[in-house]
Design a protein around this motif. Structure first.
Motif, PDB file in Angstrom:
ATOM      1  N   TYR A 269      18.499   6.312  10.842  1.00 58.96           N
ATOM      2  CA  TYR A 269      18.047   6.461   9.447  1.00 58.96           C
ATOM      3  C   TYR A 269      18.531   5.295   8.598  1.00 58.96           C
ATOM      4  O   TYR A 269      19.725   4.999   8.575  1.00 58.96           O
ATOM      5  N   ARG A 270      17.587   4.647   7.912  1.00 56.74           N
ATOM      6  CA  ARG A 270      17.923   3.539   7.014  1.00 56.74           C
ATOM      7  C   ARG A 270      17.216   3.685   5.672  1.00 56.74           C
ATOM      8  O   ARG A 270      16.923   2.702   5.000  1.00 56.74           O
ATOM      9  N   GLY A 271      16.943   4.931   5.294  1.00 60.64           N
ATOM     10  CA  GLY A 271      16.363   5.178   3.974  1.00 60.64           C
ATOM     11  C   GLY A 271      14.930   5.656   3.976  1.00 60.64           C
ATOM     12  O   GLY A 271      14.418   6.076   2.944  1.00 60.64           O
ATOM     13  N   ASP A 272      14.274   5.601   5.132  1.00 51.56           N
ATOM     14  CA  ASP A 272      12.877   6.040   5.219  1.00 51.56           C
ATOM     15  C   ASP A 272      12.778   7.341   5.999  1.00 51.56           C
ATOM     16  O   ASP A 272      13.505   7.563   6.965  1.00 51.56           O
ATOM     17  N   GLY A 273      11.833   8.198   5.572  1.00 53.50           N
ATOM     18  CA  GLY A 273      11.610   9.447   6.287  1.00 53.50           C
ATOM     19  C   GLY A 273      12.586  10.536   5.884  1.00 53.50           C
ATOM     20  O   GLY A 273      13.304  10.433   4.881  1.00 53.50           O
ATOM     21  N   GLU A 274      12.618  11.564   6.674  1.00 53.49           N
ATOM     22  CA  GLU A 274      13.466  12.720   6.387  1.00 53.49           C
ATOM     23  C   GLU A 274      14.937  12.373   6.611  1.00 53.49           C
ATOM     24  O   GLU A 274      15.293  11.725   7.596  1.00 53.49           O
ATOM     25  N   ILE A 275      15.777  12.810   5.679  1.00 54.84           N
ATOM     26  CA  ILE A 275      17.213  12.542   5.782  1.00 54.84           C
ATOM     27  C   ILE A 275      17.812  13.465   6.842  1.00 54.84           C
ATOM     28  O   ILE A 275      17.692  14.685   6.741  1.00 54.84           O
ATOM     29  N   PRO A 276      18.446  12.924   7.870  1.00 55.75           N
ATOM     30  CA  PRO A 276      19.033  13.789   8.905  1.00 55.75           C
ATOM     31  C   PRO A 276      20.241  14.552   8.359  1.00 55.75           C
ATOM     32  O   PRO A 276      20.936  14.075   7.458  1.00 55.75           O
ATOM     33  N   SER A 277      20.460  15.724   8.903  1.00 53.90           N
ATOM     34  CA  SER A 277      21.636  16.496   8.496  1.00 53.90           C
ATOM     35  C   SER A 277      22.871  15.906   9.169  1.00 53.90           C
ATOM     36  O   SER A 277      22.797  15.341  10.262  1.00 53.90           O
ATOM     37  N   MET A 278      23.984  16.046   8.472  1.00 55.72           N
ATOM     38  CA  MET A 278      25.249  15.518   8.987  1.00 55.72           C
ATOM     39  C   MET A 278      26.304  16.620   8.950  1.00 55.72           C
ATOM     40  O   MET A 278      26.258  17.509   8.088  1.00 55.72           O
ATOM     41  N   PRO A 279      27.272  16.564   9.856  1.00 58.27           N
ATOM     42  CA  PRO A 279      28.333  17.584   9.848  1.00 58.27           C
ATOM     43  C   PRO A 279      29.202  17.447   8.600  1.00 58.27           C
ATOM     44  O   PRO A 279      29.387  16.349   8.063  1.00 58.27           O
ATOM     45  N   ASN A 280      29.740  18.559   8.137  1.00 58.95           N
ATOM     46  CA  ASN A 280      30.592  18.543   6.948  1.00 58.95           C
ATOM     47  C   ASN A 280      31.839  17.689   7.132  1.00 58.95           C
ATOM     48  O   ASN A 280      32.428  17.222   6.153  1.00 58.95           O
ATOM     49  N   ASP A 281      32.228  17.485   8.386  1.00 56.36           N
ATOM     50  CA  ASP A 281      33.396  16.627   8.636  1.00 56.36           C
ATOM     51  C   ASP A 281      33.186  15.221   8.081  1.00 56.36           C
ATOM     52  O   ASP A 281      34.149  14.554   7.683  1.00 56.36           O
ATOM     53  N   LEU A 282      31.933  14.748   8.052  1.00 56.29           N
ATOM     54  CA  LEU A 282      31.658  13.416   7.510  1.00 56.29           C
ATOM     55  C   LEU A 282      31.994  13.377   6.023  1.00 56.29           C
ATOM     56  O   LEU A 282      32.557  12.390   5.526  1.00 56.29           O
ATOM     57  N   TRP A 283      31.676  14.456   5.321  1.00 55.01           N
ATOM     58  CA  TRP A 283      31.893  14.480   3.867  1.00 55.01           C
ATOM     59  C   TRP A 283      33.361  14.712   3.529  1.00 55.01           C
ATOM     60  O   TRP A 283      33.858  14.180   2.533  1.00 55.01           O
ATOM     61  N   THR A 284      34.076  15.484   4.348  1.00 52.77           N
ATOM     62  CA  THR A 284      35.514  15.619   4.096  1.00 52.77           C
ATOM     63  C   THR A 284      36.221  14.302   4.398  1.00 52.77           C
ATOM     64  O   THR A 284      37.173  13.920   3.708  1.00 52.77           O
ATOM     65  N   SER A 285      35.748  13.582   5.420  1.00 54.88           N
ATOM     66  CA  SER A 285      36.314  12.257   5.712  1.00 54.88           C
ATOM     67  C   SER A 285      36.065  11.302   4.554  1.00 54.88           C
ATOM     68  O   SER A 285      36.937  10.501   4.183  1.00 54.88           O
ATOM     69  N   ALA A 286      34.869  11.397   3.973  1.00 55.94           N
ATOM     70  CA  ALA A 286      34.550  10.546   2.821  1.00 55.94           C
ATOM     71  C   ALA A 286      35.461  10.873   1.649  1.00 55.94           C
ATOM     72  O   ALA A 286      35.968   9.976   0.972  1.00 55.94           O
ATOM     73  N   SER A 287      35.671  12.149   1.411  1.00 55.30           N
ATOM     74  CA  SER A 287      36.544  12.561   0.308  1.00 55.30           C
ATOM     75  C   SER A 287      37.952  12.002   0.499  1.00 55.30           C
ATOM     76  O   SER A 287      38.552  11.438  -0.428  1.00 55.30           O
ATOM     77  N   ARG A 288      38.477  12.138   1.707  1.00 54.86           N
ATOM     78  CA  ARG A 288      39.835  11.638   1.978  1.00 54.86           C
ATOM     79  C   ARG A 288      39.897  10.119   1.830  1.00 54.86           C
ATOM     80  O   ARG A 288      40.884   9.575   1.340  1.00 54.86           O
ATOM     81  N   ARG A 289      38.828   9.419   2.232  1.00 56.27           N
ATOM     82  CA  ARG A 289      38.843   7.958   2.124  1.00 56.27           C
ATOM     83  C   ARG A 289      38.823   7.531   0.650  1.00 56.27           C
ATOM     84  O   ARG A 289      39.555   6.620   0.266  1.00 56.27           O
ATOM     85  N   TYR A 290      37.990   8.155  -0.153  1.00 52.86           N
ATOM     86  CA  TYR A 290      37.937   7.803  -1.575  1.00 52.86           C
ATOM     87  C   TYR A 290      39.303   8.024  -2.229  1.00 52.86           C
ATOM     88  O   TYR A 290      39.779   7.177  -2.990  1.00 52.86           O
ATOM     89  N   ILE A 291      39.923   9.148  -1.915  1.00 55.53           N
ATOM     90  CA  ILE A 291      41.235   9.446  -2.489  1.00 55.53           C
ATOM     91  C   ILE A 291      42.268   8.425  -2.007  1.00 55.53           C
ATOM     92  O   ILE A 291      43.092   7.939  -2.794  1.00 55.53           O
ATOM     93  N   ALA A 292      42.209   8.074  -0.730  1.00 56.02           N
ATOM     94  CA  ALA A 292      43.162   7.100  -0.169  1.00 56.02           C
ATOM     95  C   ALA A 292      43.018   5.746  -0.847  1.00 56.02           C
ATOM     96  O   ALA A 292      44.022   5.089  -1.169  1.00 56.02           O
ATOM     97  N   ILE A 293      41.793   5.308  -1.087  1.00 52.80           N
ATOM     98  CA  ILE A 293      41.581   4.023  -1.753  1.00 52.80           C
ATOM     99  C   ILE A 293      42.158   4.054  -3.154  1.00 52.80           C
ATOM    100  O   ILE A 293      42.818   3.098  -3.599  1.00 52.80           O
ATOM    101  N   TYR A 294      41.933   5.144  -3.865  1.00 55.10           N
ATOM    102  CA  TYR A 294      42.495   5.284  -5.215  1.00 55.10           C
ATOM    103  C   TYR A 294      44.016   5.147  -5.173  1.00 55.10           C
ATOM    104  O   TYR A 294      44.608   4.404  -5.968  1.00 55.10           O
ATOM    105  N   GLU A 295      44.652   5.860  -4.260  1.00 58.25           N
ATOM    106  CA  GLU A 295      46.110   5.844  -4.207  1.00 58.25           C
ATOM    107  C   GLU A 295      46.648   4.493  -3.757  1.00 58.25           C
ATOM    108  O   GLU A 295      47.674   4.014  -4.270  1.00 58.25           O
ATOM    109  N   MET A 296      45.969   3.845  -2.816  1.00 58.67           N
ATOM    110  CA  MET A 296      46.422   2.535  -2.344  1.00 58.67           C
ATOM    111  C   MET A 296      46.347   1.484  -3.435  1.00 58.67           C
ATOM    112  O   MET A 296      47.279   0.697  -3.630  1.00 58.67           O
TER     113      MET A 296
END
Length: 322
Positions: A269-296
């Motif tokens: 997927y690169r922006g065209d067609g139906e958006i594939p579903s992703m596991p929630n672990d991807l979004w919790t990983s994203a949350s932790r990364r955003y928070i880590a960048i803020y703290e760093m």
């Protein structure tokens, strides 16, 4: 540290949009805003996550990180150029001075990298040696540091609806800005980027490239607006190991939202067609990364705001007199 289970429980509550009792709501990819009296504007940063010009998901605490990290960067760079920030009435909201946005996205690049159509490395790999008005020598390698950071401006959604490449000279030639104002913008952008690289280095990060937006007040003063050096607007690499990986021809370790783009690209997927579903672990990983960048970067402990956000937001803006 916010636990995995806590983040999983918050995904359904992550802020998708606001419906505040204020007139004239407008929305972008990630932010909602409301014009206030006295030339001010309320900007609410939601938890929406976009990539490939599509909204892909909602990520807990993402909006708070973007809002508070930008506020921190505005404070770190206010000696270089004024910015539009007035106050932070809520972890996800900012009151700013309303200005006239300059219709140029000011991209500053410190490395030759990237695979999108406007990226330096993509153009270079196609055989181009004059890119954005700059002459590049033969023999450069992907992810190589440039001798000096350069500005590669683009339009904001030109005739095609997509950002279109410009040279620095074309900004004036096409009468987007007068020469004096454009020179001021360029000088400020390079100085902000230099400050960003210095502070990122202290956090063992490399600020690779970024996007700035500027605006003009009614009396013609240039201001820094929007967001600054966030994981949404910037590319970060971990500095530890960069040189070794570069020498071996391997990709540096990214520390922004690039891993989400990679996860989707791996599914075709690169922006065209139906958006594939992703596991929630991807979004919790994203949350932790955003928070880590803020703290760093800030060297502050992230203090998570309460959910649901809109209930808290209504209370805080009321207390702020809005």
């Amino acid at each position: 540290m916010i636990s995995q289970n806590e983040l999983l429980k918050l995904i359904p509550q992550a802020l998708n949009e606001t419906n505040l009792p204020l007139a004239g709501k407008q929305s972008g990819k990630v932010r909602d805003w409301y014009d206030l009296q006295n030339g001010q504007r309320l900007i609410v940063t939601t938890d929406r996550l976009s990539a490939f010009d599509r909204i892909l998901a909602r990520v807990p605490y993402k909006g708070q990180v973007l809002n508070q990290l930008s506020a921190w960067w505005f404070e770190q760079t206010k000696d270089i150029i004024p910015n539009h920030l007035i106050s932070i009435p809520d972890p996800n909201a900012a009151i700013v001075q309303k200005v006239n946005p300059i219709q140029v996205e000011v991209i500053v690049r410190g490395y030759i990298t990237g695979v999108t159509s406007t990226a330096l490395w993509h153009r270079y790999s196609l055989g181009e040696r004059n890119i954005y008005g700059y002459d590049f020598p033969e023999g450069l390698k992907k992810n190589q540091k440039l001798p000096e950071p350069i500005i590669t401006p683009t339009t904001k959604g030109g005739e095609t609806g997509h950002d279109e490449r410009l040279t620095c000279a074309e900004v004036v030639e096409k009468k987007i800005l007068d020469e004096a104002t454009w020179n001021q913008v360029q000088t400020a952008a390079l100085a902000i980027f230099n400050r960003g690289q210095e502070l990122a280095a202290k956090a063992e990060l490399i600020l690779v490239d970024t996007k700035y937006e500027f605006g003009l007040t009614d009396d013609g003063q240039v201001m820094l607006i929007d967001e600054v050096h966030t994981p949404d607007s910037s590319r970060f690499w971990k500095s530890n190991g960069y040189q070794k990986l570069f020498n071996e021809g391997k990709e540096p370790e990214n520390f922004d939202k690039e891993f989400i783009r990679i996860a989707y690209a791996d599914k075709g997927y690169r922006g065209d067609g139906e958006i594939p579903s992703m596991p929630n672990d991807l979004w919790t990983s994203a949350s932790r990364r955003y928070i880590a960048i803020y703290e760093m970067l800030t060297r502050k402990t992230f203090k998570p705001g309460s959910y649901p956000i809109e209930e808290r937001l209504l209370k805080n803006i009321k207390e702020a007199g809005i």
